[in-house]
Design a protein around this motif. Structure first.
Motif, PDB file in Angstrom:
ATOM      1  N   ASN A  56       0.814  -1.214   0.000  1.00 14.86           N
ATOM      2  CA  ASN A  56       0.000   0.000   0.000  1.00 14.86           C
ATOM      3  C   ASN A  56       0.852   1.270   0.000  1.00 14.86           C
ATOM      4  O   ASN A  56       0.330   2.348   0.241  1.00 14.86           O
ATOM      5  CB  ASN A  56      -0.910   0.016   1.240  1.00 14.86           C
ATOM      6  N   ALA A  57       2.122   1.133  -0.233  1.00 14.62           N
ATOM      7  CA  ALA A  57       3.021   2.279  -0.101  1.00 14.62           C
ATOM      8  C   ALA A  57       3.267   2.943  -1.456  1.00 14.62           C
ATOM      9  O   ALA A  57       3.767   2.333  -2.373  1.00 14.62           O
ATOM     10  CB  ALA A  57       4.340   1.844   0.500  1.00 14.62           C
ATOM     11  N   ASP A  58       2.898   4.190  -1.536  1.00 13.79           N
ATOM     12  CA  ASP A  58       3.210   5.024  -2.680  1.00 13.79           C
ATOM     13  C   ASP A  58       4.594   5.611  -2.383  1.00 13.79           C
ATOM     14  O   ASP A  58       4.836   6.132  -1.293  1.00 13.79           O
ATOM     15  CB  ASP A  58       2.144   6.112  -2.798  1.00 13.79           C
ATOM     16  N   GLU A  59       5.502   5.531  -3.327  1.00 10.61           N
ATOM     17  CA  GLU A  59       6.876   5.971  -3.086  1.00 10.61           C
ATOM     18  C   GLU A  59       6.945   7.430  -2.643  1.00 10.61           C
ATOM     19  O   GLU A  59       7.759   7.797  -1.803  1.00 10.61           O
ATOM     20  CB  GLU A  59       7.737   5.739  -4.327  1.00 10.61           C
ATOM     21  N   ALA A  60       6.080   8.271  -3.196  1.00  9.08           N
ATOM     22  CA  ALA A  60       6.084   9.693  -2.802  1.00  9.08           C
ATOM     23  C   ALA A  60       5.713   9.831  -1.325  1.00  9.08           C
ATOM     24  O   ALA A  60       6.312  10.636  -0.590  1.00  9.08           O
ATOM     25  CB  ALA A  60       5.131  10.491  -3.674  1.00  9.08           C
ATOM     26  N   LYS A  61       4.748   9.039  -0.879  1.00 13.52           N
ATOM     27  CA  LYS A  61       4.345   9.079   0.534  1.00 13.52           C
ATOM     28  C   LYS A  61       5.485   8.593   1.424  1.00 13.52           C
ATOM     29  O   LYS A  61       5.773   9.201   2.471  1.00 13.52           O
ATOM     30  CB  LYS A  61       3.103   8.216   0.763  1.00 13.52           C
ATOM     31  N   VAL A  62       6.117   7.522   1.009  1.00 11.10           N
ATOM     32  CA  VAL A  62       7.241   6.989   1.782  1.00 11.10           C
ATOM     33  C   VAL A  62       8.328   8.049   1.894  1.00 11.10           C
ATOM     34  O   VAL A  62       8.873   8.290   2.977  1.00 11.10           O
ATOM     35  CB  VAL A  62       7.812   5.701   1.134  1.00 11.10           C
ATOM     36  N   GLN A  63       8.639   8.677   0.775  1.00  7.72           N
ATOM     37  CA  GLN A  63       9.693   9.691   0.763  1.00  7.72           C
ATOM     38  C   GLN A  63       9.357  10.857   1.691  1.00  7.72           C
ATOM     39  O   GLN A  63      10.219  11.355   2.417  1.00  7.72           O
ATOM     40  CB  GLN A  63       9.936  10.190  -0.669  1.00  7.72           C
ATOM     41  N   ARG A  64       8.095  11.293   1.699  1.00  9.47           N
ATOM     42  CA  ARG A  64       7.703  12.395   2.588  1.00  9.47           C
ATOM     43  C   ARG A  64       7.868  11.990   4.056  1.00  9.47           C
ATOM     44  O   ARG A  64       8.347  12.785   4.871  1.00  9.47           O
ATOM     45  CB  ARG A  64       6.260  12.828   2.301  1.00  9.47           C
ATOM     46  N   LEU A  65       7.489  10.754   4.383  1.00 10.24           N
ATOM     47  CA  LEU A  65       7.640  10.293   5.771  1.00 10.24           C
ATOM     48  C   LEU A  65       9.116  10.203   6.159  1.00 10.24           C
ATOM     49  O   LEU A  65       9.496  10.576   7.271  1.00 10.24           O
ATOM     50  CB  LEU A  65       6.946   8.940   5.968  1.00 10.24           C
ATOM     51  N   VAL A  66       9.934   9.739   5.238  1.00  7.52           N
ATOM     52  CA  VAL A  66      11.381   9.651   5.499  1.00  7.52           C
ATOM     53  C   VAL A  66      11.950  11.051   5.705  1.00  7.52           C
ATOM     54  O   VAL A  66      12.783  11.269   6.593  1.00  7.52           O
ATOM     55  CB  VAL A  66      12.102   8.891   4.357  1.00  7.52           C
ATOM     56  N   GLU A  67      11.496  12.017   4.897  1.00 14.10           N
ATOM     57  CA  GLU A  67      11.965  13.394   5.047  1.00 14.10           C
ATOM     58  C   GLU A  67      11.549  13.993   6.387  1.00 14.10           C
ATOM     59  O   GLU A  67      12.191  14.907   6.892  1.00 14.10           O
ATOM     60  CB  GLU A  67      11.452  14.256   3.888  1.00 14.10           C
ATOM     61  N   MET A  68      10.473  13.479   6.973  1.00 10.22           N
ATOM     62  CA  MET A  68      10.041  13.931   8.296  1.00 10.22           C
ATOM     63  C   MET A  68      10.885  13.317   9.412  1.00 10.22           C
ATOM     64  O   MET A  68      10.735  13.691  10.571  1.00 10.22           O
ATOM     65  CB  MET A  68       8.573  13.552   8.528  1.00 10.22           C
ATOM     66  N   GLY A  69      11.746  12.374   9.041  1.00  8.85           N
ATOM     67  CA  GLY A  69      12.641  11.794  10.035  1.00  8.85           C
ATOM     68  C   GLY A  69      12.321  10.358  10.429  1.00  8.85           C
ATOM     69  O   GLY A  69      13.004   9.781  11.276  1.00  8.85           O
ATOM     70  N   PHE A  70      11.300   9.767   9.831  1.00  6.86           N
ATOM     71  CA  PHE A  70      10.970   8.380  10.134  1.00  6.86           C
ATOM     72  C   PHE A  70      11.805   7.455   9.246  1.00  6.86           C
ATOM     73  O   PHE A  70      12.158   7.819   8.123  1.00  6.86           O
ATOM     74  CB  PHE A  70       9.477   8.117   9.898  1.00  6.86           C
ATOM     75  N   SER A  71      12.080   6.266   9.747  1.00  6.14           N
ATOM     76  CA  SER A  71      12.865   5.332   8.933  1.00  6.14           C
ATOM     77  C   SER A  71      12.005   4.817   7.781  1.00  6.14           C
ATOM     78  O   SER A  71      10.769   4.788   7.864  1.00  6.14           O
ATOM     79  CB  SER A  71      13.345   4.143   9.770  1.00  6.14           C
ATOM     80  N   ARG A  72      12.663   4.443   6.715  1.00  5.67           N
ATOM     81  CA  ARG A  72      11.957   3.925   5.547  1.00  5.67           C
ATOM     82  C   ARG A  72      11.167   2.679   5.918  1.00  5.67           C
ATOM     83  O   ARG A  72      10.009   2.528   5.529  1.00  5.67           O
ATOM     84  CB  ARG A  72      12.950   3.635   4.419  1.00  5.67           C
ATOM     85  N   ARG A  73      11.771   1.772   6.659  1.00  2.97           N
ATOM     86  CA  ARG A  73      11.110   0.525   7.025  1.00  2.97           C
ATOM     87  C   ARG A  73       9.841   0.787   7.817  1.00  2.97           C
ATOM     88  O   ARG A  73       8.778   0.274   7.505  1.00  2.97           O
ATOM     89  CB  ARG A  73      12.056  -0.375   7.816  1.00  2.97           C
ATOM     90  N   ARG A  74       9.931   1.634   8.845  1.00  2.00           N
ATOM     91  CA  ARG A  74       8.763   1.933   9.674  1.00  2.00           C
ATOM     92  C   ARG A  74       7.704   2.681   8.867  1.00  2.00           C
ATOM     93  O   ARG A  74       6.506   2.478   9.049  1.00  2.00           O
ATOM     94  CB  ARG A  74       9.158   2.740  10.906  1.00  2.00           C
ATOM     95  N   SER A  75       8.136   3.523   7.940  1.00  2.00           N
ATOM     96  CA  SER A  75       7.191   4.246   7.085  1.00  2.00           C
ATOM     97  C   SER A  75       6.421   3.278   6.196  1.00  2.00           C
ATOM     98  O   SER A  75       5.203   3.393   6.039  1.00  2.00           O
ATOM     99  CB  SER A  75       7.925   5.271   6.217  1.00  2.00           C
ATOM    100  N   LEU A  76       7.138   2.328   5.621  1.00  2.00           N
ATOM    101  CA  LEU A  76       6.495   1.326   4.777  1.00  2.00           C
ATOM    102  C   LEU A  76       5.469   0.520   5.571  1.00  2.00           C
ATOM    103  O   LEU A  76       4.348   0.288   5.114  1.00  2.00           O
ATOM    104  CB  LEU A  76       7.536   0.386   4.170  1.00  2.00           C
ATOM    105  N   VAL A  77       5.853   0.098   6.769  1.00  2.00           N
ATOM    106  CA  VAL A  77       4.950  -0.699   7.599  1.00  2.00           C
ATOM    107  C   VAL A  77       3.728   0.129   7.996  1.00  2.00           C
ATOM    108  O   VAL A  77       2.587  -0.341   7.928  1.00  2.00           O
ATOM    109  CB  VAL A  77       5.680  -1.257   8.843  1.00  2.00           C
ATOM    110  N   ALA A  78       3.944   1.374   8.386  1.00  2.00           N
ATOM    111  CA  ALA A  78       2.831   2.244   8.790  1.00  2.00           C
ATOM    112  C   ALA A  78       1.865   2.458   7.631  1.00  2.00           C
ATOM    113  O   ALA A  78       0.642   2.383   7.806  1.00  2.00           O
ATOM    114  CB  ALA A  78       3.363   3.577   9.302  1.00  2.00           C
ATOM    115  N   LEU A  79       2.386   2.712   6.447  1.00  2.00           N
ATOM    116  CA  LEU A  79       1.517   2.901   5.288  1.00  2.00           C
ATOM    117  C   LEU A  79       0.752   1.622   4.955  1.00  2.00           C
ATOM    118  O   LEU A  79      -0.431   1.659   4.616  1.00  2.00           O
ATOM    119  CB  LEU A  79       2.329   3.371   4.082  1.00  2.00           C
ATOM    120  N   ASP A  80       1.422   0.504   5.096  1.00  2.00           N
ATOM    121  CA  ASP A  80       0.763  -0.770   4.820  1.00  2.00           C
ATOM    122  C   ASP A  80      -0.371  -1.015   5.811  1.00  2.00           C
ATOM    123  O   ASP A  80      -1.460  -1.421   5.438  1.00  2.00           O
ATOM    124  CB  ASP A  80       1.774  -1.916   4.875  1.00  2.00           C
ATOM    125  N   ARG A  81      -0.110  -0.759   7.062  1.00  2.00           N
ATOM    126  CA  ARG A  81      -1.117  -1.025   8.099  1.00  2.00           C
ATOM    127  C   ARG A  81      -2.275  -0.035   8.071  1.00  2.00           C
ATOM    128  O   ARG A  81      -3.326  -0.301   8.642  1.00  2.00           O
ATOM    129  CB  ARG A  81      -0.454  -1.008   9.472  1.00  2.00           C
TER     130      ARG A  81
END
Length: 110
Positions: A56-81
């Protein structure tokens, strides 16, 4: 003389027959090795793989979350959930929810 020629021809035919049998055995062995390799390959392909949260992860969304300081892995999991909801994912990340990926049985044994 005819007997000697006949005996020589028999020996020649026996050698040709033996060579043909050896060739056929080698060909059968090679085919069996190829079949075993194909079975081994298909059994590895059939093994279950670890689930990936990128469904469920759109790369743009993942990138924005990473830019906010969250890890890529946790961002991916959060978007998936959260079904891909960026706002809900941010909320989960800020609430410090346990966002570890589910482990396969093999990973749990390690």
């Amino acid at each position: 003389l005819e007997a000697q020629l006949a005996a020589a021809r028999v020996r020649q035919l026996e050698m040709e027959l033996k060579a043909e049998q050896t060739r056929q055995q080698a060909q059968q062995a090679q085919q069996e090795q190829q079949a075993q390799a194909a079975r081994a390959s298909s059994s590895w392909e059939a093994l279950p793989t670890a689930p990936t949260p990128e469904g469920n992860a759109d790369e743009a969304k993942v990138q924005r979350l990473v830019e906010m300081g969250f890890s890529r892995r946790r961002s991916l999991v959060a978007l998936d959930r959260t079904g891909g909801s960026e706002e809900s994912a941010i909320s989960k990340l800020l609430d410090n929810e346990d966002l570890e990926e589910e482990q396969t049985p093999l990973q749990q044994l390690q």
